[in-house]
Design a protein around this motif. Structure first.
Motif, short mmCIF file in Angstrom:
data_model
loop_
_atom_site.label_atom_id
_atom_site.label_comp_id
_atom_site.label_asym_id
_atom_site.label_seq_id
_atom_site.Cartn_x
_atom_site.Cartn_y
_atom_site.Cartn_z
N LYS A 229 0.82 -1.21 0.00
CA LYS A 229 0.00 0.00 0.00
C LYS A 229 0.86 1.27 0.00
N TYR A 230 2.05 1.16 0.59
CA TYR A 230 2.88 2.35 0.81
C TYR A 230 4.14 2.38 -0.03
N VAL A 231 4.66 1.23 -0.39
CA VAL A 231 5.89 1.16 -1.18
C VAL A 231 5.57 0.46 -2.50
N THR A 232 5.37 1.24 -3.52
CA THR A 232 4.91 0.69 -4.80
C THR A 232 6.05 0.24 -5.70
N SER A 233 7.23 0.83 -5.53
CA SER A 233 8.36 0.43 -6.36
C SER A 233 8.90 -0.92 -5.91
N LYS A 234 8.95 -1.87 -6.81
CA LYS A 234 9.46 -3.20 -6.47
C LYS A 234 10.98 -3.21 -6.35
N GLU A 235 11.63 -2.10 -6.80
CA GLU A 235 13.08 -1.99 -6.67
C GLU A 235 13.48 -1.28 -5.37
N ALA A 236 12.51 -0.88 -4.56
CA ALA A 236 12.80 -0.19 -3.30
C ALA A 236 13.72 -1.04 -2.44
N ARG A 237 14.60 -0.36 -1.71
CA ARG A 237 15.52 -1.09 -0.83
C ARG A 237 14.84 -1.30 0.52
N LEU A 238 14.73 -2.57 0.91
CA LEU A 238 14.01 -2.96 2.11
C LEU A 238 14.94 -3.66 3.09
N MET A 239 14.64 -3.51 4.38
CA MET A 239 15.33 -4.26 5.43
C MET A 239 14.30 -5.04 6.23
N ASP A 240 14.53 -6.34 6.36
CA ASP A 240 13.70 -7.22 7.17
C ASP A 240 14.40 -7.41 8.52
N ILE A 241 13.88 -6.71 9.52
CA ILE A 241 14.47 -6.75 10.87
C ILE A 241 13.98 -7.99 11.60
N ALA A 242 14.91 -8.71 12.26
CA ALA A 242 14.57 -9.96 12.94
C ALA A 242 13.89 -10.90 11.95
N SER A 243 14.60 -11.14 10.88
CA SER A 243 14.06 -11.87 9.72
C SER A 243 13.78 -13.33 9.98
N GLY A 244 14.40 -13.90 11.02
CA GLY A 244 14.20 -15.32 11.27
C GLY A 244 14.66 -16.14 10.08
N THR A 245 13.88 -17.13 9.71
CA THR A 245 14.23 -18.03 8.60
C THR A 245 13.84 -17.50 7.24
N GLY A 246 13.34 -16.26 7.20
CA GLY A 246 13.10 -15.64 5.91
C GLY A 246 11.69 -15.73 5.38
N LEU A 247 10.73 -16.02 6.23
CA LEU A 247 9.35 -16.14 5.75
C LEU A 247 8.81 -14.81 5.23
N VAL A 248 9.15 -13.72 5.91
CA VAL A 248 8.71 -12.41 5.43
C VAL A 248 9.38 -12.08 4.11
N GLY A 249 10.68 -12.30 4.04
CA GLY A 249 11.40 -12.04 2.80
C GLY A 249 10.84 -12.83 1.64
N GLU A 250 10.45 -14.05 1.91
CA GLU A 250 9.87 -14.89 0.86
C GLU A 250 8.55 -14.29 0.37
N CYS A 251 7.71 -13.82 1.30
CA CYS A 251 6.45 -13.18 0.91
C CYS A 251 6.71 -11.90 0.11
N LEU A 252 7.69 -11.11 0.55
CA LEU A 252 8.02 -9.89 -0.17
C LEU A 252 8.52 -10.19 -1.57
#
Length: 218
Positions: free
Chosen positions: A57-80
């Motif tokens: 909703k807020y970050v529309t550019s797919k090239e935006a630089r993102l940081m996954d804090i406390a990423s664990g095994t990467g489930l959030v990163g996988e969804c992103l």
């Protein structure tokens, strides 16, 4: 462990209350890392998908630089990554969790680091377009003292999205009685960030209800 029931898993997570040092919390997640993804599915936790949906909703550019804090095994990163984002970094205090995250091939850079107190991100100011943090505000995990550092590494106009189980706002002493939200408001009053959305997500099991705070950095 892989055969645990949902009830067993949720009860085990509550034992984090007894993990009073970063080393003990790290060991907790190191032990879970090989089976963590299966455990999350069994528990019915849906935080990563909520994070990805709201961020779009807020970050529309797919090239935006993102940081996954406390990423664990990467489930959030996988969804992103499944949502099209291509430039995602990760940091987590559990080395074994980071190694599991690395296997997913969705992160550009991965860092092993415990955050909070004097432990600051070794990242330049104004680096990220957005930071996401999912499931790391809970018993003996992240505290509000990380907020200034997250703001520091986020670009002005960027977003910080914090997604947590609602029950921790009552059960974790450092968040309870409005402490966590009060610290968020103090930073807003100081002109550091501005709350743009507080989103509640109800689950079939109230123990899994989520709340997401989305702030825009000033």
């Amino acid at each position: 462990m892989a055969d645990w029931t949902k009830e067993h898993i949720l009860a085990h997570i509550l034992t984090l209350k007894d993990r009073s040092t970063p080393e003990k919390v790290e060991q907790f997640f190191d032990d879970l890392a090989p089976n963590y993804d299966k455990i999350v599915v069994t528990a019915g936790y849906f935080g990563p998908s909520v994070t990805s949906t709201l961020l779009q909703k807020y970050v529309t550019s797919k090239e935006a630089r993102l940081m996954d804090i406390a990423s664990g095994t990467g489930l959030v990163g996988e969804c992103l990554a499944n949502s099209g984002y291509t430039n995602i970094d990760a940091v987590d205090g559990s080395a074994l969790s980071i190694e599991e995250a690395r296997k997913k091939n969705v992160y550009t850079n991965l860092y092993v680091q415990w955050l909070g107190g004097d432990n600051k991100l070794n990242i330049e100011n104004d680096t990220y377009d957005a930071i996401v943090c999912t499931g790391a505000f809970a018993f003996n995990q992240l505290k509000s003292d990380v907020f200034p550092d997250l703001i520091r590494v986020t670009k002005p106009g960027g977003y910080i999205l914090i997604n947590m189980r609602t029950q921790w706002l009552e059960l974790e002493a450092s968040y309870a009685e409005g402490k966590l939200e009060g610290d968020m408001v103090k930073l807003e009053n100081d002109g550091k960030w501005k709350l743009v959305e507080k989103h509640d997500h109800e689950a079939d099991d109230s123990a899994l209800n989520l709340v997401t705070f989305i702030h825009k950095v000033c």
